[in-house]
Design a protein around this motif. Structure first.
Motif, PDB file in Angstrom:
ATOM      1  N   GLN A   6      -2.619   1.104   4.227  1.00 45.90           N
ATOM      2  CA  GLN A   6      -1.279   1.023   4.656  1.00 45.90           C
ATOM      3  C   GLN A   6      -1.225   1.247   6.078  1.00 45.90           C
ATOM      4  O   GLN A   6      -0.823   0.512   6.781  1.00 45.90           O
ATOM      5  N   PHE A  17       0.886  -1.281   0.104  1.00 48.66           N
ATOM      6  CA  PHE A  17       0.058   0.147  -0.006  1.00 48.66           C
ATOM      7  C   PHE A  17       0.802   1.104   0.016  1.00 48.66           C
ATOM      8  O   PHE A  17       0.372   2.278  -0.479  1.00 48.66           O
ATOM      9  N   ASP A  71       1.805   1.747  -3.296  1.00 47.94           N
ATOM     10  CA  ASP A  71       0.650   2.468  -4.225  1.00 47.94           C
ATOM     11  C   ASP A  71       0.392   3.955  -3.882  1.00 47.94           C
ATOM     12  O   ASP A  71      -0.005   4.750  -4.731  1.00 47.94           O
ATOM     13  N   LEU A  76      -5.078  -1.517  -4.756  1.00 49.22           N
ATOM     14  CA  LEU A  76      -5.427  -0.848  -3.551  1.00 49.22           C
ATOM     15  C   LEU A  76      -6.488  -1.581  -2.904  1.00 49.22           C
ATOM     16  O   LEU A  76      -7.183  -1.263  -1.923  1.00 49.22           O
ATOM     17  N   PRO A  83      -4.911   4.249  -0.628  1.00 49.87           N
ATOM     18  CA  PRO A  83      -3.749   3.368  -0.128  1.00 49.87           C
ATOM     19  C   PRO A  83      -2.892   4.006   1.300  1.00 49.87           C
ATOM     20  O   PRO A  83      -2.663   3.061   1.930  1.00 49.87           O
TER      21      PRO A  83
END
Length: 471
Positions: A283, A154, A157, A458, A279
């Motif tokens: 995360q 993430f 991303d 995602l 993201p």
């Protein structure tokens, strides 16, 4: 029951018991959307239906630059490398759940120095060792590594989304500066044209030399703005080159007028799925889950660990008859338990718990930031749209006032000061309209970025972010 059989039975029992893993006992904040977002009456689909949102600007050159950046941007390459590192750490953590096997072969010669005779021995053994994960310490460590891997994905991303937005934003800046440079050059031509008119009037004695000095000042100021704009344009092109992974000195970009691009249409309302697509939120949640598993793993240190070891092989005094020599085996079970460690285990739990508290605060802060950013971005889009008609009207009126002032000055019906004021208002109106167009394009980029559009992986299954199993 023989001793080996009892050992095997003990191994099976311990393996069955290892299904009861310890839980961290901590309550993570729910990942659901806030109620004020779910209660929106109108949801925009414009964002969610265009994951390749930059293509809506209608520029093939921009599409090429974004594709190039996704392949060559150094920040994105570094983020991808961090994902590979996390993947390797997960493989290491998962390996501890399996038995380890090893082969040991050796030879030795024994004798007394100064005395005759010696003896030789040869041995070959297959060794096995297995730590029974009775309290879930190994599994929680593995799951923490798995959550950390998701967090690194993430994070990649997030970097990807930032790179895309930066490329589009910088490309728009290049085109805006090109338009600003062209606008300043056009203003300079208008000022020089008026200068010729003033100079002719001075030569004919119609006006004083003061008018000529005033207009020369206007021309000089217009010329002075050109070098700074050219330098800003160079800097923006260099920044774009770095974003796409090229050497700045040899980088070329076509650009063009900002008005030639298409302004993406944004519908009112908030997308219901917006938080789930960001993201940075995913995360933060994955990092929180990793900290949760670490707490559970630290708590397992209070319980004894069980390690089963075994070996089997052959021993002989003659290498040629090694496999026909004595057959050896060894089975062992160890159950170490620390009785006093000066508070080291509790300190590890406290450290893991504090790390969990840190991740929880970060996760909550990320959610609040997302709400703020999206709300501000949508409000900015609307505010800029509300300005459009007024900026257009101001431009039309300033243009007309400047046209009339020049005619009246040519006919001797007004002073040069009136012309200069009208010229300044017209130049400002033109620049304001250009600035508004640029701000509107930028507002789209910001909105797409804060909505989380443009990431890669995602959407992950919710099961991959569940906390430690309960006992």
């Amino acid at each position: 029951m023989t001793s080996p059989s009892r050992s095997i039975a003990l191994l099976l029992a311990a393996t069955l018991l290892s299904g009861c893993a310890m839980s961290s006992g901590l309550n993570a904040p729910p990942p659901e959307l806030p109620a004020q977002w779910l209660n929106q009456q109108q949801a925009s689909r414009a964002m969610l239906e265009h994951p390749r949102w930059w293509e809506q600007f209608g520029s093939d050159e921009l599409d090429r630059l974004v594709t190039q950046a996704l392949d060559a941007n150094t920040d994105l390459l570094a983020a991808a490398a961090r994902v590979e590192q996390a993947d390797a750490r997960l493989a290491q953590a998962g390996a501890s759940l399996f038995p380890s096997l090893g082969l040991n072969a050796g030879a030795s010669r024994n004798g007394t120095i100064g005395a005759g005779g010696s003896s030789e021995s040869y041995e070959a053994r297959l060794n096995a060792s297995y730590e029974v994960d009775l309290w879930g310490a190994l599994r929680n460590s593995r799951d923490a590594a798995k959550a950390s891997l998701l967090a690194s994905r993430f994070d990649r991303d997030t970097v990807r989304l930032t790179v895309i937005a930066s490329v589009v934003d910088t490309y728009l800046q290049v085109r805006y500066l090109e338009d600003s440079l062209a606008l300043t050059e056009d203003n300079l031509r208008l000022a020089e044209r008026l200068l010729d008119q003033v100079r002719a009037k001075v030569e004919n004695g119609a006006v004083s030399p003061q008018d000529l000095a005033q207009q020369k000042t206007v021309v000089a100021n217009a010329r002075a703005r050109l070098p700074d704009l050219r330098q800003q344009l160079h800097q923006s092109r260099y920044a774009l080159a770095v974003l796409v992974g090229e050497t700045p000195q040899g980088f070329r970009v076509g650009g063009g007028e900002l008005a030639a691009l298409t302004l993406p249409d944004i519908q009112p309302g908030l997308p219901d799925q917006v938080l789930a697509r960001r993201p940075d939120i995913a995360q933060a949640q994955a990092s929180l889950m990793a900290a949760d598993y670490q707490v559970a793993a630290a708590r397992a240190d209070y319980w004894p660990s069980i390690t089963l070891t075994g070996s089997g092989g052959y021993s002989s005094s003659d290498l040629s008859s090694l496999l026909r020599g004595d057959a050896l085996y060894n089975l062992a079970l160890s159950l170490p338990q620390a009785l006093f460690d000066g508070g080291a285990r509790q300190a590890r739990i406290d450290q893991a718990r504090a790390a969990w508290d840190e991740q929880r605060a970060g996760y909550t802060g990320t959610l609040l930031t997302a709400l703020q950013e999206v709300d501000q971005a949508l409000g900015n889009v609307q505010a800029l749209a509300d300005q459009q008609q007024y900026r257009d009207e101001a431009y039309r009126q300033a243009e007309e006032a400047y046209r009339i002032a020049r005619i009246r000055y040519r006919e001797g019906a007004t002073e040069l000061t009136d012309v200069l004021n009208a010229q300044s208002s017209f130049n400002s109106a033109r620049q304001n309209r250009l600035d508004l167009a640029y701000d509107q394009y930028q507002s789209r980029v910001t909105l797409y970025r804060v909505l989380g559009e443009g990431g890669d992986s995602l959407v992950e299954s919710s099961s991959s972010l569940e906390g430690p199993d309960s006992a």
